[in-house]
Design a protein around this motif. Structure first.
Motif, mmCIF file in Angstrom:
data_model
loop_
_atom_site.group_PDB
_atom_site.id
_atom_site.type_symbol
_atom_site.label_atom_id
_atom_site.label_comp_id
_atom_site.label_asym_id
_atom_site.label_seq_id
_atom_site.Cartn_x
_atom_site.Cartn_y
_atom_site.Cartn_z
ATOM 1 N N THR A 114 0.848 -1.199 0.000
ATOM 2 C CA THR A 114 0.000 0.000 0.000
ATOM 3 C C THR A 114 0.886 1.253 0.000
ATOM 4 O O THR A 114 2.098 1.167 0.252
ATOM 5 C CB THR A 114 -0.858 0.053 1.276
ATOM 6 O OG1 THR A 114 0.049 0.143 2.391
ATOM 7 C CG2 THR A 114 -1.734 -1.179 1.423
ATOM 8 N N THR A 115 0.266 2.406 -0.233
ATOM 9 C CA THR A 115 1.011 3.670 -0.191
ATOM 10 C C THR A 115 1.677 3.845 1.180
ATOM 11 O O THR A 115 2.830 4.273 1.268
ATOM 12 C CB THR A 115 0.049 4.843 -0.466
ATOM 13 O OG1 THR A 115 -0.547 4.599 -1.734
ATOM 14 C CG2 THR A 115 0.763 6.176 -0.499
ATOM 15 N N GLU A 116 0.971 3.501 2.248
ATOM 16 C CA GLU A 116 1.534 3.632 3.606
ATOM 17 C C GLU A 116 2.772 2.755 3.752
ATOM 18 O O GLU A 116 3.791 3.164 4.308
ATOM 19 C CB GLU A 116 0.502 3.222 4.674
ATOM 20 C CG GLU A 116 -0.357 4.354 5.191
ATOM 21 C CD GLU A 116 -1.254 4.936 4.118
ATOM 22 O OE1 GLU A 116 -1.641 4.190 3.186
ATOM 23 O OE2 GLU A 116 -1.559 6.142 4.189
ATOM 24 N N GLN A 117 2.668 1.535 3.247
ATOM 25 C CA GLN A 117 3.819 0.625 3.355
ATOM 26 C C GLN A 117 5.006 1.133 2.527
ATOM 27 O O GLN A 117 6.150 1.044 2.944
ATOM 28 C CB GLN A 117 3.417 -0.792 2.899
ATOM 29 C CG GLN A 117 2.510 -1.486 3.910
ATOM 30 C CD GLN A 117 1.948 -2.799 3.368
ATOM 31 O OE1 GLN A 117 1.502 -2.877 2.224
ATOM 32 N NE2 GLN A 117 1.963 -3.821 4.194
ATOM 33 N N LEU A 118 4.688 1.687 1.355
ATOM 34 C CA LEU A 118 5.756 2.250 0.521
ATOM 35 C C LEU A 118 6.426 3.415 1.231
ATOM 36 O O LEU A 118 7.647 3.565 1.214
ATOM 37 C CB LEU A 118 5.189 2.715 -0.835
ATOM 38 C CG LEU A 118 4.722 1.616 -1.795
ATOM 39 C CD1 LEU A 118 4.014 2.229 -3.003
ATOM 40 C CD2 LEU A 118 5.894 0.753 -2.261
ATOM 41 N N THR A 144 6.130 12.691 10.772
ATOM 42 C CA THR A 144 7.065 12.291 11.820
ATOM 43 C C THR A 144 7.099 10.769 11.850
ATOM 44 O O THR A 144 6.207 10.117 11.302
ATOM 45 C CB THR A 144 6.669 12.877 13.193
ATOM 46 O OG1 THR A 144 7.760 12.679 14.101
ATOM 47 C CG2 THR A 144 5.424 12.209 13.778
ATOM 48 N N VAL A 145 8.137 10.237 12.468
ATOM 49 C CA VAL A 145 8.221 8.775 12.556
ATOM 50 C C VAL A 145 7.966 8.352 13.990
ATOM 51 O O VAL A 145 8.590 8.859 14.918
ATOM 52 C CB VAL A 145 9.620 8.276 12.124
ATOM 53 C CG1 VAL A 145 9.655 6.749 12.123
ATOM 54 C CG2 VAL A 145 9.984 8.803 10.748
ATOM 55 N N VAL A 150 5.363 5.943 9.919
ATOM 56 C CA VAL A 150 5.288 7.384 9.628
ATOM 57 C C VAL A 150 3.855 7.874 9.862
ATOM 58 O O VAL A 150 2.897 7.272 9.389
ATOM 59 C CB VAL A 150 5.691 7.663 8.160
ATOM 60 C CG1 VAL A 150 5.600 9.146 7.844
ATOM 61 C CG2 VAL A 150 7.098 7.157 7.877
ATOM 62 N N ILE A 151 3.725 8.959 10.618
ATOM 63 C CA ILE A 151 2.434 9.634 10.779
ATOM 64 C C ILE A 151 2.538 10.870 9.902
ATOM 65 O O ILE A 151 3.506 11.634 10.014
ATOM 66 C CB ILE A 151 2.221 10.112 12.236
ATOM 67 C CG1 ILE A 151 2.506 8.991 13.237
ATOM 68 C CG2 ILE A 151 0.826 10.695 12.426
ATOM 69 C CD1 ILE A 151 1.495 7.914 13.286
ATOM 70 N N TYR A 152 1.574 11.086 9.030
ATOM 71 C CA TYR A 152 1.708 12.215 8.113
ATOM 72 C C TYR A 152 0.355 12.815 7.759
ATOM 73 O O TYR A 152 -0.690 12.185 7.918
ATOM 74 C CB TYR A 152 2.425 11.786 6.821
ATOM 75 C CG TYR A 152 1.597 10.867 5.956
ATOM 76 C CD1 TYR A 152 1.596 9.493 6.183
ATOM 77 C CD2 TYR A 152 0.791 11.374 4.943
ATOM 78 C CE1 TYR A 152 0.827 8.649 5.403
ATOM 79 C CE2 TYR A 152 0.017 10.544 4.160
ATOM 80 C CZ TYR A 152 0.039 9.176 4.390
ATOM 81 O OH TYR A 152 -0.737 8.346 3.628
#
Ligand code: HSE
Length: 298
Positions: A114-118, A144-145, A150-152
């Motif tokens: 997924t985009t999040e995993q990428l 931030t990590v 990653v939270i974005y």
């Protein structure tokens, strides 16, 4: 055969060290073709002499990281890198290589991530999320990590915002530029950056250009990096009236002006300040873009 188009990025935006990033309308392309056997890598544009074309190439290494996760390896590959983002200048060339490699590998292996995993994988490879996030997602990304990854949050760049990048004619690696940063900063400087980064975000969200200009000051990284970038303090301090603000792009040495108008004149002025210090530079008028990396069938 397909092509990945990946935007350049500018990280930090002044006070948002390792947190803010914005994608710019200047692109690298990666053309990918599956073959019967072997790996062939060709480089055009920036990096023809410096970049490796064997399996140690960053684009290919990033592809291997993803192939390893999804347990797939294509029989052979032909990869052509067309680089328009100058290397080691603070415009996200390594982020573009990583994001491009991951997207290409994901496509070749059936788009399992997924985009999040990428994004998490790209951040792991790059070491910080502020370039890879806007390279992948486009727009302005605040990130931030944390332990869970990653939270974005992505926001669309303010409609009238224009940017001019002035690129000195020498490379500065992120590692060297980070090496100039202190172990500790004062409480006062930390508060200064919290307030400025918060105001910058408010300005970006509400398209308050005056506020954006007022919020661009930084005390966490630019003052420490100035020694590595002769002329930067003058470029930043001698703002012409049209400019909202000028900041270091990522870890430098490129300076980026945020403006609403007069881009060519601002570029010429920035170039002249570097020239006073014997530094050749070129400027490019590149606008923020809301579009991240894309896959194009060819
Ligand atoms: N936030 C990173 C730094 C960006 O300033 O070191 C590197 O491009």
């Amino acid at each position: 055969m397909f092509k990945i188009k990946i935007p350049a990025t500018t990280a930090n935006l002044g006070p948002g060290f390792d947190t803010f990033g914005m994608s710019l309308g200047l692109y690298n392309s990666i053309e990918v073709e599956q073959k019967e056997e072997g790996v062939e890598i060709e480089v055009a544009g920036y990096g023809v002499k410096e970049l490796t074309t064997d399996k140690s190439n960053l684009v290919y290494q990033s592809m291997l990281r993803l192939f390893d996760i999804v347990d797939y390896l294509p029989p052979g590959l032909k990869i052509k890198l067309i680089n328009r983002i100058p290397l080691a200048r603070g415009l996200g060339s390594s982020a573009a290589a990583i994001v491009g490699g991951l997207l290409a590998a994901n496509k070749l292996s059936g788009e399992q991530l997924t985009t999040e995993q990428l994004l998490n994988l790209a951040t792991e490879i790059e070491g910080h999320p502020d370039n890879v996030a806007p390279a992948l997602l486009g727009g302005v990304v605040i990130s931030t990590v944390k332990e869970q990854g990653v939270i974005y949050k992505k926001i669309t760049p303010p409609a009238k915002l224009k940017t001019v990048v002035c690129i000195p004619d020498y490379q500065l690696t992120t590692a060297k530029s980070r090496g100039a940063l202190p172990e500790k900063v004062s409480f006062k400087d930390a508060v200064f950056n919290v307030s400025h980064a918060s105001l910058l975000l408010a300005g970006l969200l509400t398209e308050d250009y005056q506020l954006i200009g007022q919020a661009l000051d930084d005390r966490l990284h630019q003052p420490y990096r100035q020694g590595l970038i002769p002329g930067l303090d003058e470029v930043i301090d001698n703002l012409s009236e049209e400019v909202l603000g000028i900041v270091l792009s990522g870890s430098g040495p490129t300076a980026i002006a945020l403006t609403l108008q007069e881009e060519e004149r601002i570029g010429t002025e920035m170039k002249e300040f570097f020239a006073k210090h014997g530094i050749e530079a070129q400027y490019l008028v590149v606008y923020p873009t809301d579009q991240g990396a894309t896959i194009i069938e060819i």
